[in-house]
Design a protein around this motif. Structure first.
Motif, PDB file in Angstrom:
ATOM      1  N   GLU A 205       0.765  -1.334   0.016  1.00  0.00           N
ATOM      2  CA  GLU A 205       0.031  -0.065   0.080  1.00  0.00           C
ATOM      3  C   GLU A 205       0.886   1.166   0.122  1.00  0.00           C
ATOM      4  O   GLU A 205       0.521   2.236  -0.756  1.00  0.00           O
ATOM      5  CB  GLU A 205      -0.879   0.006   1.120  1.00  0.00           C
ATOM      6  CG  GLU A 205      -2.061  -0.990   1.194  1.00  0.00           C
ATOM      7  CD  GLU A 205      -2.679  -0.998   2.251  1.00  0.00           C
ATOM      8  OE1 GLU A 205      -2.756  -0.053   3.168  1.00  0.00           O
ATOM      9  OE2 GLU A 205      -3.607  -1.920   2.745  1.00  0.00           O
ATOM     10  N   VAL A 206       2.158   1.372   1.144  1.00  0.00           N
ATOM     11  CA  VAL A 206       2.783   2.587   0.982  1.00  0.00           C
ATOM     12  C   VAL A 206       3.661   2.485  -0.139  1.00  0.00           C
ATOM     13  O   VAL A 206       3.889   3.630  -0.826  1.00  0.00           O
ATOM     14  CB  VAL A 206       3.490   2.461   2.183  1.00  0.00           C
ATOM     15  CG1 VAL A 206       4.460   3.766   2.320  1.00  0.00           C
ATOM     16  CG2 VAL A 206       2.827   2.442   3.516  1.00  0.00           C
ATOM     17  N   GLY A 207       3.956   1.455  -0.770  1.00  0.00           N
ATOM     18  CA  GLY A 207       4.815   1.278  -2.057  1.00  0.00           C
ATOM     19  C   GLY A 207       4.367   2.094  -3.319  1.00  0.00           C
ATOM     20  O   GLY A 207       4.941   2.927  -3.861  1.00  0.00           O
ATOM     21  N   ARG A 208       2.925   1.723  -3.437  1.00  0.00           N
ATOM     22  CA  ARG A 208       2.173   2.415  -4.551  1.00  0.00           C
ATOM     23  C   ARG A 208       2.059   3.768  -4.454  1.00  0.00           C
ATOM     24  O   ARG A 208       2.252   4.417  -5.326  1.00  0.00           O
ATOM     25  CB  ARG A 208       0.645   1.563  -4.466  1.00  0.00           C
ATOM     26  CG  ARG A 208       0.651   0.098  -5.056  1.00  0.00           C
ATOM     27  CD  ARG A 208      -0.640  -0.371  -4.732  1.00  0.00           C
ATOM     28  NE  ARG A 208      -0.665  -2.075  -5.403  1.00  0.00           N
ATOM     29  CZ  ARG A 208      -1.493  -2.854  -5.155  1.00  0.00           C
ATOM     30  NH1 ARG A 208      -2.652  -2.675  -4.187  1.00  0.00           N
ATOM     31  NH2 ARG A 208      -1.647  -4.011  -5.982  1.00  0.00           N
ATOM     32  N   LYS A 336      10.570  14.907  10.938  1.00  0.00           N
ATOM     33  CA  LYS A 336       9.617  15.878  11.082  1.00  0.00           C
ATOM     34  C   LYS A 336       8.296  15.482  10.851  1.00  0.00           C
ATOM     35  O   LYS A 336       7.327  16.575  10.899  1.00  0.00           O
ATOM     36  CB  LYS A 336      10.029  16.933   9.858  1.00  0.00           C
ATOM     37  CG  LYS A 336      11.405  17.437   9.978  1.00  0.00           C
ATOM     38  CD  LYS A 336      11.759  18.321   8.782  1.00  0.00           C
ATOM     39  CE  LYS A 336      13.238  18.866   8.632  1.00  0.00           C
ATOM     40  NZ  LYS A 336      13.586  19.340   7.599  1.00  0.00           N
ATOM     41  N   VAL A 337       7.932  14.219  10.686  1.00  0.00           N
ATOM     42  CA  VAL A 337       6.382  13.928  10.804  1.00  0.00           C
ATOM     43  C   VAL A 337       5.858  13.779  12.210  1.00  0.00           C
ATOM     44  O   VAL A 337       6.657  13.110  12.973  1.00  0.00           O
ATOM     45  CB  VAL A 337       6.220  12.475  10.060  1.00  0.00           C
ATOM     46  CG1 VAL A 337       5.067  12.020  10.055  1.00  0.00           C
ATOM     47  CG2 VAL A 337       6.877  12.438   8.745  1.00  0.00           C
ATOM     48  N   PRO A 338       4.911  14.709  12.445  1.00  0.00           N
ATOM     49  CA  PRO A 338       4.448  14.646  14.070  1.00  0.00           C
ATOM     50  C   PRO A 338       3.982  13.415  14.570  1.00  0.00           C
ATOM     51  O   PRO A 338       4.133  13.065  15.864  1.00  0.00           O
ATOM     52  CB  PRO A 338       3.295  15.870  13.919  1.00  0.00           C
ATOM     53  CG  PRO A 338       3.441  16.628  12.822  1.00  0.00           C
ATOM     54  CD  PRO A 338       4.273  15.631  11.568  1.00  0.00           C
ATOM     55  N   GLU A 383      -4.144   8.478   6.463  1.00  0.00           N
ATOM     56  CA  GLU A 383      -3.513   9.568   6.662  1.00  0.00           C
ATOM     57  C   GLU A 383      -1.977   9.629   6.935  1.00  0.00           C
ATOM     58  O   GLU A 383      -1.265  10.282   6.847  1.00  0.00           O
ATOM     59  CB  GLU A 383      -4.050  10.687   7.594  1.00  0.00           C
ATOM     60  CG  GLU A 383      -4.433  10.051   8.947  1.00  0.00           C
ATOM     61  CD  GLU A 383      -5.623   9.091   9.151  1.00  0.00           C
ATOM     62  OE1 GLU A 383      -6.179   9.306  10.278  1.00  0.00           O
ATOM     63  OE2 GLU A 383      -6.171   8.681   7.920  1.00  0.00           O
ATOM     64  N   HIS A 384      -1.706   8.468   7.967  1.00  0.00           N
ATOM     65  CA  HIS A 384      -0.464   8.223   8.509  1.00  0.00           C
ATOM     66  C   HIS A 384       0.480   7.923   7.173  1.00  0.00           C
ATOM     67  O   HIS A 384       1.638   8.294   6.998  1.00  0.00           O
ATOM     68  CB  HIS A 384      -0.431   7.331   9.606  1.00  0.00           C
ATOM     69  CG  HIS A 384       1.050   6.996  10.069  1.00  0.00           C
ATOM     70  ND1 HIS A 384       1.747   7.783  10.780  1.00  0.00           N
ATOM     71  CD2 HIS A 384       1.854   5.938  10.022  1.00  0.00           C
ATOM     72  CE1 HIS A 384       2.923   7.573  11.242  1.00  0.00           C
ATOM     73  NE2 HIS A 384       3.161   6.135  10.563  1.00  0.00           N
ATOM     74  N   GLU A 386       0.193   8.401   4.138  1.00  0.00           N
ATOM     75  CA  GLU A 386       0.321   9.585   3.230  1.00  0.00           C
ATOM     76  C   GLU A 386       1.568  10.742   3.728  1.00  0.00           C
ATOM     77  O   GLU A 386       2.245  11.109   3.105  1.00  0.00           O
ATOM     78  CB  GLU A 386      -0.780  10.434   2.959  1.00  0.00           C
ATOM     79  CG  GLU A 386      -1.732   9.455   2.276  1.00  0.00           C
ATOM     80  CD  GLU A 386      -3.295  10.157   1.847  1.00  0.00           C
ATOM     81  OE1 GLU A 386      -3.337  11.252   2.570  1.00  0.00           O
ATOM     82  OE2 GLU A 386      -3.948   9.899   1.205  1.00  0.00           O
ATOM     83  N   ALA A 387       1.589  10.822   5.263  1.00  0.00           N
ATOM     84  CA  ALA A 387       2.367  11.466   5.753  1.00  0.00           C
ATOM     85  C   ALA A 387       3.951  10.829   5.644  1.00  0.00           C
ATOM     86  O   ALA A 387       4.827  11.259   5.495  1.00  0.00           O
ATOM     87  CB  ALA A 387       2.250  11.516   7.211  1.00  0.00           C
ATOM     88  N   LEU A 388       4.143   9.561   6.077  1.00  0.00           N
ATOM     89  CA  LEU A 388       5.274   8.826   5.483  1.00  0.00           C
ATOM     90  C   LEU A 388       5.767   9.086   4.021  1.00  0.00           C
ATOM     91  O   LEU A 388       6.822   9.225   3.828  1.00  0.00           O
ATOM     92  CB  LEU A 388       4.952   7.169   5.755  1.00  0.00           C
ATOM     93  CG  LEU A 388       5.052   6.753   7.286  1.00  0.00           C
ATOM     94  CD1 LEU A 388       4.636   5.416   7.115  1.00  0.00           C
ATOM     95  CD2 LEU A 388       6.262   6.939   7.799  1.00  0.00           C
ATOM     96  N   VAL A 389       4.656   8.793   3.220  1.00  0.00           N
ATOM     97  CA  VAL A 389       5.205   8.898   1.630  1.00  0.00           C
ATOM     98  C   VAL A 389       5.572  10.487   1.403  1.00  0.00           C
ATOM     99  O   VAL A 389       6.716  10.682   0.725  1.00  0.00           O
ATOM    100  CB  VAL A 389       3.897   8.589   0.800  1.00  0.00           C
ATOM    101  CG1 VAL A 389       4.183   9.153  -0.293  1.00  0.00           C
ATOM    102  CG2 VAL A 389       3.568   7.168   0.776  1.00  0.00           C
ATOM    103  N   ARG A 390       5.006  11.511   1.937  1.00  0.00           N
ATOM    104  CA  ARG A 390       5.446  12.886   1.919  1.00  0.00           C
ATOM    105  C   ARG A 390       6.877  13.004   2.436  1.00  0.00           C
ATOM    106  O   ARG A 390       7.650  13.616   1.780  1.00  0.00           O
ATOM    107  CB  ARG A 390       4.315  13.549   2.517  1.00  0.00           C
ATOM    108  CG  ARG A 390       3.331  14.181   1.828  1.00  0.00           C
ATOM    109  CD  ARG A 390       2.383  15.494   2.168  1.00  0.00           C
ATOM    110  NE  ARG A 390       1.979  15.108   3.826  1.00  0.00           N
ATOM    111  CZ  ARG A 390       1.023  14.433   4.037  1.00  0.00           C
ATOM    112  NH1 ARG A 390       0.136  14.072   3.111  1.00  0.00           N
ATOM    113  NH2 ARG A 390       0.560  14.523   5.352  1.00  0.00           N
TER     114      ARG A 390
END
Length: 406
Positions: A205-208, A336-338, A383-384, A386-390
């Motif tokens: 999921e995160v890889g995609r 920097k990810v809260p 949302e988490h 997506e924060a990792l991906v960013r």
């Protein structure tokens, strides 16, 4: 004519010869030599109980369910395209009806018994394919399997030697190429959280998402697997090389016996490809590298271990230094990810097999601990993810701004 005494002596000598021959056969077997055919036939045969066909957009797989190991070989023929699978020390205990299949790649299957305990399966192919085969050990209650993998010939490089060492591709005047490796997959689920979260699903999921984000940020990125199937560790590196990767990122979700362990980590290869003397780290390395046993793949191709270490050290020094710089850039961005805790404050170095490409800077990102109940639930949230991906995208951009790949 022999006398009675002579006959007795002859029988004793004959008996001694038989015993000597039997001892020789036993010694030959212990030393790895082949037994005579009559003795081989007396050995227990591995049974083939089922045949399955599995398709994805990238490959087709034939899976043979077994009750043990067996010797095998494959051979490809052209005009017409077909594949010969030879199986030895085997008993074909499968329903013959399973040989009649309908598939866009595999045509008719023809079974021939070559000799006692030896069969050949001829697979007609509807288009040119490249075949690969390996044994899967018994895992998660599933029996051992022989996997025959078929990939379209047009998708394979003519020279796909995984041991070939070359300089990292220059990125001037083109988009940098990044290969994202979703850890585990298929027969290898990886870590499993308390709520039933599979590592192989989360990494995919995160890889995609990461591939989409990197492509939108000016990079050209690819996945080592696009679905839930197993890819041997060495082949993941081969896929990266096929795409001309400038960077390789392997995504994982950690697990440890202490449930309070938490946080993300970034790893690159250690100085000599060996883990640091840390018990938790050593346990993690052993767990990740054990995935290679499922595919039956041995990464060591050089018999002399000292020569292998020297060659590995020379070829990986430059890639390792770049991986360290890249890992630090990713880690700085992840901090920097809260919503994210960091497990190790600096980039750790370990002996993960998937990091051993001698020509591609490679890092492994442990996104969280699935063995931690809170982090398992957090890692499942969109949302988490997506924060990792960013963070990973920003860290990659920062690396390319500050570091030259020349």
């Amino acid at each position: 004519m022999l006398s009675h005494q002579d006959e007795n002596g002859y029988e004793r000598e004959l008996g001694a010869m038989v015993r000597r021959d039997l001892l020789k056969a036993l010694l030959f077997t212990a030393s790895g030599l082949v037994l005579p055919v009559p003795m081989l036939e007396a050995r227990a045969l591995t049974r083939i109980t089922h045949l399955r066909l599995w398709n994805s957009s990238e490959q087709t797989r034939l899976l043979f369910d077994l009750d043990g190991k067996l010797p095998y070989s494959i051979k490809q023929l052209a005009k017409p395209d077909r594949l010969l699978i030879e199986l030895r020390q085997v008993e074909w205990a499968m329903d013959p009806a399973l040989l009649h299949i309908e598939d866009p790649v595999v045509g008719e299957l023809h079974l021939t018994r070559i000799a006692p305990g030896q069969v050949q399966l001829e697979c007609e192919l509807k288009r040119p394919m490249v075949a690969n085969a390996y044994l899967l050990h018994s895992t998660n209650g599933k029996p051992p399997r022989l996997v025959v993998e078929l990939q379209p010939k047009e998708n394979m490089e003519e020279d796909d030697d995984p041991a070939r060492a070359s300089l990292v591709a220059q990125t001037r005047g083109r988009e940098p190429v990044i290969v994202i490796d979703p850890g585990h997959g298929g027969e290898d689920p990886g870590a499993i959280g308390h709520a039933g979260t599979y590592e192989k699903h989360v990494t995919l999921e995160v890889g995609r998402k990461l591939v989409r984000a990197l492509n939108g940020a000016g990079f050209r990125s690819h996945l080592t697997r696009s679905d839930d199937y197993f890819v041997p560790l060495r082949k993941r590196v081969s896929i990266a090389r096929k795409h001309g990767a400038d960077l390789f990122v392997s995504l994982h979700a950690d697990a440890f016996r202490i449930q309070s362990a938490r946080g993300a980590s970034v790893y690159c290869l250690s100085d000599r490809g060996k883990p640091e003397p840390d018990r938790a780290l050593r346990s993690l390395v052993e767990r990740e590298n054990s995935a290679d046993l499922i595919g039956g793949v041995d990464l060591g191709q050089v018999a002399d271990p000292e020569l292998r270490d020297i060659l590995m050290d020379l070829s990986q020094r430059d890639a390792r230094n770049r991986a360290l710089a890249y890992g630090n850039s990713l880690l700085s961005s992840l901090k920097k990810v809260p919503s994210l805790r960091i497990h190790f404050r600096g980039v750790k170095q370990a002996g993960f097999a998937v990091l051993k490409a001698p020509d591609i800077p490679s890092v492994l990102v442990e996104m969280a601990f699935l063995s931690n109940r809170d982090e398992e639930l957090q890692l499942r949230r969109t949302e988490h993810q997506e924060a990792l991906v960013r963070a990973l995208t920003i860290g990659t951009q920062s690396f390319f701004r500050s570091a030259s790949l020349a």
